[in-house]
Design an enzyme around this catalytic site. Sequence first.
Site, PDB file in Angstrom:
ATOM      1  N   GLN A 103      70.788  34.419  27.433  1.00 57.38           N
ATOM      2  CA  GLN A 103      71.032  34.760  28.836  1.00 57.38           C
ATOM      3  C   GLN A 103      72.447  34.443  29.319  1.00 57.38           C
ATOM      4  O   GLN A 103      73.025  35.180  30.116  1.00 57.38           O
ATOM      5  CB  GLN A 103      70.007  34.049  29.723  1.00 57.38           C
ATOM      6  CG  GLN A 103      69.941  34.624  31.105  1.00 57.38           C
ATOM      7  CD  GLN A 103      68.875  33.968  31.956  1.00 57.38           C
ATOM      8  OE1 GLN A 103      68.901  34.058  33.161  1.00 57.38           O
ATOM      9  NE2 GLN A 103      67.922  33.312  31.353  1.00 57.38           N
TER      10      GLN A 103
ATOM     11  N   SER B  49      68.279  25.062  37.802  1.00 62.04           N
ATOM     12  CA  SER B  49      67.445  26.139  37.280  1.00 62.04           C
ATOM     13  C   SER B  49      68.353  27.295  36.897  1.00 62.04           C
ATOM     14  O   SER B  49      69.261  27.664  37.665  1.00 62.04           O
ATOM     15  CB  SER B  49      66.424  26.583  38.336  1.00 62.04           C
ATOM     16  OG  SER B  49      65.528  27.513  37.757  1.00 62.04           O
ATOM     17  N   GLU B  50      68.126  27.869  35.719  1.00 61.72           N
ATOM     18  CA  GLU B  50      69.064  28.844  35.147  1.00 61.72           C
ATOM     19  C   GLU B  50      69.286  30.067  36.027  1.00 61.72           C
ATOM     20  O   GLU B  50      70.305  30.728  35.925  1.00 61.72           O
ATOM     21  CB  GLU B  50      68.569  29.291  33.775  1.00 61.72           C
ATOM     22  CG  GLU B  50      67.260  30.091  33.820  1.00 61.72           C
ATOM     23  CD  GLU B  50      66.748  30.482  32.441  1.00 61.72           C
ATOM     24  OE1 GLU B  50      67.189  29.890  31.448  1.00 61.72           O
ATOM     25  OE2 GLU B  50      65.908  31.393  32.374  1.00 61.72           O
ATOM     26  N   ASN B  51      68.300  30.371  36.889  1.00 64.34           N
ATOM     27  CA  ASN B  51      68.449  31.542  37.742  1.00 64.34           C
ATOM     28  C   ASN B  51      69.289  31.278  38.977  1.00 64.34           C
ATOM     29  O   ASN B  51      69.309  32.094  39.893  1.00 64.34           O
ATOM     30  CB  ASN B  51      67.072  32.107  38.114  1.00 64.34           C
ATOM     31  CG  ASN B  51      66.138  31.060  38.668  1.00 64.34           C
ATOM     32  OD1 ASN B  51      66.130  29.924  38.227  1.00 64.34           O
ATOM     33  ND2 ASN B  51      65.354  31.429  39.667  1.00 64.34           N
ATOM     34  N   SER B  91      75.866  29.834  36.793  1.00 62.06           N
ATOM     35  CA  SER B  91      74.761  28.985  36.351  1.00 62.06           C
ATOM     36  C   SER B  91      74.896  28.656  34.864  1.00 62.06           C
ATOM     37  O   SER B  91      74.738  27.507  34.450  1.00 62.06           O
ATOM     38  CB  SER B  91      73.438  29.705  36.614  1.00 62.06           C
ATOM     39  OG  SER B  91      72.361  28.895  36.207  1.00 62.06           O
TER      40      SER B  91
END
Lengths: 232, 213
Positions: A103, B49-51, B91
């Site tokens: 990601q 949090s990665e988002n 992030s």
Amino acid sequence: MIDKIVSSIADALADVCDGATVMIGGFGGAGMPNELIDGLIAQGAGELTIVANNAGNAEFGLAALLKAGMVRKVICSFPRQADSYVFDALYRAGKIELELVPQGNLSERIRAAGAGIGGFFTKVGFGTDLAKGKEVREINGEMYVLEAPIHADYALIKAEQGDRWGNLTYRMAARNFGPVMAMAAKTTIASVHEIVLLGQLDPEAVVTPGIFVQRVVKIARSATVASGYKAA
Amino acid sequence: MSYVKLTRDQLAARIAKDIHDGAYVNLGIGMPTLVANHLPAGREIILQSENGILGMGPAPTSDAEDFDLINAGKQPVTLLRGGSYFHSADSFAMMRAGHLDIAVLGAFQVAANGDLANWHTGGKDDIPAVGGAMDLAVGAKQTWVMMEHLTRSGESKLVERCTYPLTGVGCVSRIYTDLAVIDVTAQGFKLVECVAGLSLAELNSLSNVSIAP
């Protein structure tokens, strides 16, 4: 006069051609531009390459686009979800190509495209299957992998407020991929819940400056629903 | 001698005890998420949090759920006072450049050289999904693994060499299991502690690898 506001989703998507690369923002349901995806399904362009974090949930949004047979390839980090059965079936049947990307490599490759960077070296993925065949280099005693930018013809993103110059704000964690995708696509189409007059957005609060946005379309305000949610 | 394995919550509490005041921490999806429920009172620990969330708070009551505010597992969360939102590339910059102090990740296997396998079994029909696992494994200042010591069929998840596809090379510094806490050193696995009633000899025999005292 600059006016990037288009009156309908159909107008916003009218020129998407077969074979286009389309970035789609969102992480789970947050920031997922479902209204624009539905518009893309209605528009009918095929053989698309989709760049997104996930590969769809249940049979709405991105999953509906896949189910309609309009997608040739997905570039994403996390296709497998509790309810990603449309993608799963296409993948197992060999009917869709998957480029799986960590990601952070996905977001940075998109950012690189938006920033005119021809590629970058990262430690992420070194020594793993996802770096196979890629150029590696030792830098200051550590091993790095060369990653290429990801460009797109279109980015479909969901923002909160927008004005006629294309300036955007976002809501909470629905921001996720929106700002970098807006930078990386030739044509960025943002759905917003509110169109405001020029000058009404606090300049300090604009997240995506209008130069990165080509079209803004208003959609009805609705609460984001759960997607891919798997009870712990 | 007889021993009792730690429950998932006991294991989460054991890990939480080692997270220092002021730490920036990412908890991986699945079992590591439980650590958030056991953070010691009196310490300010900031969850990422990665988002795109820093300062993530606990789950809201069901009437206050907002699906624009979710964690990496797509479950609704809250934002603490002082928390912030940012885009995905920022992030992941937090992870990839070592700004995060600790990442706690689940694992299929951890090898004596610190190699981690947690994203794919390599099975032909298994849909691969990596998410942020590789970024976290390689990028955080310390990568801790939280896992059951043995698979359901009783095989050790501590291994000499990973047989599943790797997530990261030599990236794990410490492993917390339901049987023991183990450091990964230049010389291989080294025992920090094990559950009461379990000897190192028994642990070594269960693990099928050498864990030094």
